[in-house]
Design a protein around this motif. Structure first.
Motif, mmCIF file in Angstrom:
data_model
loop_
_atom_site.group_PDB
_atom_site.id
_atom_site.type_symbol
_atom_site.label_atom_id
_atom_site.label_comp_id
_atom_site.label_asym_id
_atom_site.label_seq_id
_atom_site.Cartn_x
_atom_site.Cartn_y
_atom_site.Cartn_z
ATOM 1 N N SER A 456 -8.423 94.764 -22.094
ATOM 2 C CA SER A 456 -8.339 93.298 -22.926
ATOM 3 C C SER A 456 -8.485 93.627 -24.159
ATOM 4 O O SER A 456 -9.267 94.621 -24.615
ATOM 5 C CB SER A 456 -9.191 92.457 -22.309
ATOM 6 N N THR A 457 -8.047 92.619 -24.947
ATOM 7 C CA THR A 457 -8.510 92.412 -26.320
ATOM 8 C C THR A 457 -8.840 91.059 -26.420
ATOM 9 O O THR A 457 -8.268 90.273 -26.039
ATOM 10 C CB THR A 457 -7.511 92.875 -27.327
ATOM 11 N N ALA A 458 -9.857 90.822 -27.423
ATOM 12 C CA ALA A 458 -10.290 89.281 -27.708
ATOM 13 C C ALA A 458 -10.671 89.271 -29.018
ATOM 14 O O ALA A 458 -11.393 90.318 -29.882
ATOM 15 C CB ALA A 458 -11.564 89.187 -26.825
ATOM 16 N N GLY A 570 -11.645 97.731 -23.399
ATOM 17 C CA GLY A 570 -11.047 96.916 -24.422
ATOM 18 C C GLY A 570 -11.559 97.128 -25.577
ATOM 19 O O GLY A 570 -12.489 97.846 -26.010
ATOM 20 N N ALA A 571 -11.215 95.975 -26.501
ATOM 21 C CA ALA A 571 -11.890 95.782 -27.907
ATOM 22 C C ALA A 571 -11.674 94.319 -28.415
ATOM 23 O O ALA A 571 -11.080 93.561 -27.585
ATOM 24 C CB ALA A 571 -10.916 96.474 -29.053
ATOM 25 N N ILE A 572 -12.814 94.110 -29.186
ATOM 26 C CA ILE A 572 -13.273 92.844 -29.647
ATOM 27 C C ILE A 572 -13.114 92.906 -31.069
ATOM 28 O O ILE A 572 -13.331 93.780 -31.625
ATOM 29 C CB ILE A 572 -14.438 92.140 -29.086
ATOM 30 N N ALA A 610 -15.047 92.254 -38.323
ATOM 31 C CA ALA A 610 -15.696 93.330 -37.605
ATOM 32 C C ALA A 610 -15.129 93.765 -36.183
ATOM 33 O O ALA A 610 -14.951 92.643 -35.339
ATOM 34 C CB ALA A 610 -17.362 93.272 -37.527
ATOM 35 N N ALA A 611 -14.771 94.816 -35.849
ATOM 36 C CA ALA A 611 -14.037 95.299 -34.853
ATOM 37 C C ALA A 611 -14.946 96.328 -33.988
ATOM 38 O O ALA A 611 -15.382 97.243 -34.512
ATOM 39 C CB ALA A 611 -12.605 95.750 -34.826
ATOM 40 N N PHE A 612 -14.798 96.122 -32.608
ATOM 41 C CA PHE A 612 -15.636 96.927 -31.617
ATOM 42 C C PHE A 612 -14.864 97.216 -30.558
ATOM 43 O O PHE A 612 -13.942 96.727 -30.116
ATOM 44 C CB PHE A 612 -16.974 96.321 -31.347
ATOM 45 N N GLN A 613 -15.384 98.485 -29.862
ATOM 46 C CA GLN A 613 -14.460 98.846 -28.742
ATOM 47 C C GLN A 613 -15.779 98.992 -27.314
ATOM 48 O O GLN A 613 -16.784 99.167 -27.830
ATOM 49 C CB GLN A 613 -13.742 100.167 -28.639
ATOM 50 N N PHE A 614 -15.390 98.623 -26.363
ATOM 51 C CA PHE A 614 -16.193 98.574 -25.178
ATOM 52 C C PHE A 614 -15.726 99.349 -24.032
ATOM 53 O O PHE A 614 -14.319 99.356 -23.849
ATOM 54 C CB PHE A 614 -16.625 97.272 -24.763
ATOM 55 N N TRP A 615 -16.403 100.075 -23.147
ATOM 56 C CA TRP A 615 -16.022 100.744 -22.024
ATOM 57 C C TRP A 615 -16.509 99.846 -20.869
ATOM 58 O O TRP A 615 -16.294 100.430 -19.735
ATOM 59 C CB TRP A 615 -16.441 101.979 -22.030
ATOM 60 N N GLU A 616 -17.512 99.076 -20.957
ATOM 61 C CA GLU A 616 -17.983 98.517 -19.961
ATOM 62 C C GLU A 616 -17.920 97.091 -20.015
ATOM 63 O O GLU A 616 -18.185 96.450 -21.104
ATOM 64 C CB GLU A 616 -19.546 98.887 -19.710
ATOM 65 N N PRO A 617 -17.861 96.133 -18.985
ATOM 66 C CA PRO A 617 -17.613 94.718 -19.201
ATOM 67 C C PRO A 617 -19.249 93.979 -19.184
ATOM 68 O O PRO A 617 -19.109 92.937 -19.258
ATOM 69 C CB PRO A 617 -17.171 94.202 -17.881
#
Length: 683
Positions: A456-458, A570-572, A610-617
């Motif tokens: 997902s992307t948010a 995903g990324a936010i 500002a953008a970030f990436q995550f690997w865990e929900p």
């Protein structure tokens, strides 16, 4: 001349097309008729009425008119029409009274008013009980015609006594009725039923009054194919009979019905050949059965097959009209397929059955056993979805064959299911089943665990009114079909829209669970294993004390979780709007993205976000949101108008606002300023 010297003459004339019209004319032997002449005929009629005997009937003069015409004008009446006869007054009165008596008599002597018939078919005979209601309007004996044809009379009685019957020269049955009033006639009739290999026919004719009812009881489960208008049909399984309500027709009737099921089965010889294919998938099991019925002798109007308890019939197709239902048999559920017309040639049935498996890994081939046949053989095969494994296949009363032959012999119902984008099936086993319904095919079914992958992307847009989230989720199931997904939001979030990849809205409902808001989203179609379905959603939240006068606030944002997801990556992006500045002061499970990585992730290229990436929900981010203070520069222009007795001032204040927007402007006035002033703002 006085009315006493008038000579009464009656005339009768008949005009074709107008019926019989009677009038009598009083002709006078004088050429002058005065006023006294008009009164004398009335007195004469009263005198004539007084001179009549008391027992003589008096004509109703309201039904005709009497006209008095001078004698010299009689030719005008005689030449104006034909078929006129001269009558004396006495003969005219007699004919007039006779006509009144005839008009008061009924048009018919008797009639059948109502009838209630009950027919019971037994073998090649049909027994009919009839109850007739007959009205007689004559005191003397009357013959009532009864329209009976192709029936034999067993007994008849009228009002509890034996009936007197005869026939006229045309062969019609006549019933003698004595006495005026309503009479009851009970008839016991019988007619023959013609039975052939596939149907039964009866011909009859019964009296058909305006009020009529006909009830027919036939052994077995039968249908009317032609010849009768059926109002109601009820099958009584306890007595094994079919009860009809027919509309009795006027005239002879010829009714054709199907044969009793039991009678057809006892006299028919049927062979059944079946192809049974079990479709094993992660989401469930389906049995596709194609059965060819060969009618060697006689005819059949139904097909029966025994089923297992955990089987539910989904679809039944045939090459001719049919009806099907599942009934309870002695050894379990039974599929019954009925044909309105008995079948004497080849019939092909295509059935689809859903098999409800439990959590047990032991698998057994579903039962589909044709009944009422002298021989039933089949080819049974198993098709397995990729990823499943069937081990230890063993069978009793079956012979294994090469499973690859199923590829060329797939049932039509299974071929149509393959076109919907389902996962490919692999043939793993095939068997020949001899003429036995007690065969078994068992194995051990191993299925890998179901997986659900989410990417997902948010984008979180922070404004002075709210925080809005716009998210895109790609959901990919493995080893399962997905029909819906459940999304979990932190408490306080309000879901606005949920759409698919084409922008079509998806149905969803929400409910609160502790500190979460759960949304149940129904997908537009089932997502097969390995397919990806995209969901677009928007949600908003208004934090506490967000609307008001503040310069700095701290707010925490958390992800939208997909319930049951195996992994979620995903990324936010956090994007401030307006005169706000949003800065991440604390984060968990988040990795900062560069501008190039933002573009690869499909995020915006705005440097303010500002953008970030995550690997865990389980990520979280704490934001410090500040409002920019506006920089204001003002110039003042004053204009004064002096008058001898007053002064008028006009001032203009010009503000230059930079860095941020403002919602108010403040300035001061001298204490001597009057209370009545006018202020106008121009943006």
């Amino acid at each position: 001349m006085s009315p006493a010297h008038a000579r009464p003459i009656a005339l009768r004339w008949c005009n074709a097309g107008l019926g019989l019209a009677i009038a009598w004319v009083m002709l006078l032997n004088c050429g002058y008729v005065g006023s006294a002449t008009h009164a004398a005929p009335q007195d004469k009629r009263h005198q004539a009425a007084q001179d009549r005997p008391q027992d003589e009937p008096v004509a109703d003069h309201r039904l005709h008119r009497e006209l008095y015409v001078p004698i010299e004008h009689l030719d005008a009446l005689l030449i104006s029409g034909d078929q006129r006869v001269y009558l004396e007054r006495e003969e005219f009165d007699r004919l007039l009274m006779q006509r009144q008596v005839e008009s008061e008599s009924p048009p018919i002597d008797s009639a059948v008013l109502a009838a209630n018939y009950s027919m019971r078919i037994s073998g090649d005979r049909a027994f009919i009980d009839g109850e007739l209601t007959i009205a007689n309007w004559q005191t003397q004996p009357t013959l009532v015609p009864l329209e009976l044809s192709n029936v034999g009379l067993l007994s008849a009685n009228v009002d509890g006594g034996p009936a007197r019957l005869t026939r006229d020269q045309h062969g019609r049955t006549l019933l003698m009725i004595e006495g005026e009033g309503t009479h009851r006639c009970h008839l016991n009739l019988v007619t023959s039923v013609q039975v052939d290999a596939a149907r039964q026919t009866l011909q009859f004719q019964l009296p058909r009054p305006p009020a009529c009812q006909l009830e027919v009881v036939v052994p077995g489960d039968v249908e009317v194919t032609q010849g009768a208008d059926v109002v109601e049909r009820v099958v009584d399984t306890r007595s094994n009979t079919t009860r009809f309500q027919w509309i009795l027709r006027t005239g002879p009737m010829s009714v054709t019905m199907s044969l009793n099921n039991k009678r057809l089965q006892d006299s028919s010889i049927t062979l059944a050949r079946s192809v049974l294919v079990s479709e094993l998938r992660r989401g469930g099991e389906r049995l596709h059965a194609t059965t060819s019925l060969h009618i060697v002798h006689g005819a059949v109007n139904e097909f029966r097959a025994g089923l297992d308890e955990n089987v539910e019939v989904h679809q039944v197709d045939a090459d001719r009209p049919h009806q099907w239902q599942v009934v309870r048999g002695e050894s379990g559920p039974v599929l019954v397929v009925r044909f309105p017309t008995p079948v004497t040639d080849l019939v092909v049935l295509r059935c689809v059955l859903d098999v409800h498996r439990g959590a047990d890994s032991q698998w057994q081939f579903p039962r589909f056993a044709p009944m009422d046949t002298i021989g039933a053989s089949a080819v049974a095969g198993v098709l397995l979805e990729q990823g499943l494994r069937l081990s230890g296949i063993d069978g009793e009363l079956v012979m294994p064959i090469d499973g690859r032959i199923l590829v060329d012999a797939l049932p039509q119902t299974l071929q149509s299911a393959q076109t919907v984008g389902a996962d490919p099936l692999v043939p793993v086993a095939a068997f020949v089943v001899p003429a036995s319904s007690r065969y078994t095919i068992a194995a051990h079914l191993d299925a890998p665990p179901a997986e659900l992958h989410v990417a997902s992307t948010a984008m979180f847009t922070v404004s002075e009114q709210q925080i809005q989230q716009t998210a895109v989720m790609a959901i990919t199931p493995l080893h399962q079909r997905v029909y819906h997904v459940d999304l979990q939001f932190p408490v306080g979030w309000d879901i606005e829209t949920v759409r698919d990849a084409q922008g079509e809205p998806l149905q969803f409902d929400t409910r609160n669970e502790d500190d979460r808001v759960r949304a149940h989203v129904t997908l537009a179609r089932a997502v097969q294993s390995g397919e990806t379905s995209t969901i677009h959603l928007t949600a908003r939240i208004v934090p506490d004390d967000w609307i008001g006068d503040w310069q700095s606030q701290t707010v925490e944002i958390r992800p939208v979780e997909v319930v049951g997801a195996t992994d979620h990556i995903g990324a936010i992006e956090i994007l401030p709007a307006g005169d706000l500045e949003a800065r991440v002061v604390q984060s968990e499970e988040l990795i900062v993205l560069s501008s190039a990585e933002k573009q690869e992730a499909g995020l915006s290229t705005d440097d303010a976000g500002a953008a970030f990436q995550f690997w865990e929900p389980s990520w979280s981010a704490t934001l410090e949101v500040q409002k920019f203070a506006p920089r204001k520069v003002a110039r003042t222009l004053n204009f004064v108008d002096l008058q001898p007795d007053s002064m008028r001032a006009h001032a203009e204040l010009i503000f230059l606002i930079e860095r941020a927007a403002t919602s108010e402007l403040v300035f001061s006035l001298p204490e001597s300023t009057p209370t009545e002033i006018s202020i106008t703002a121009l943006a």
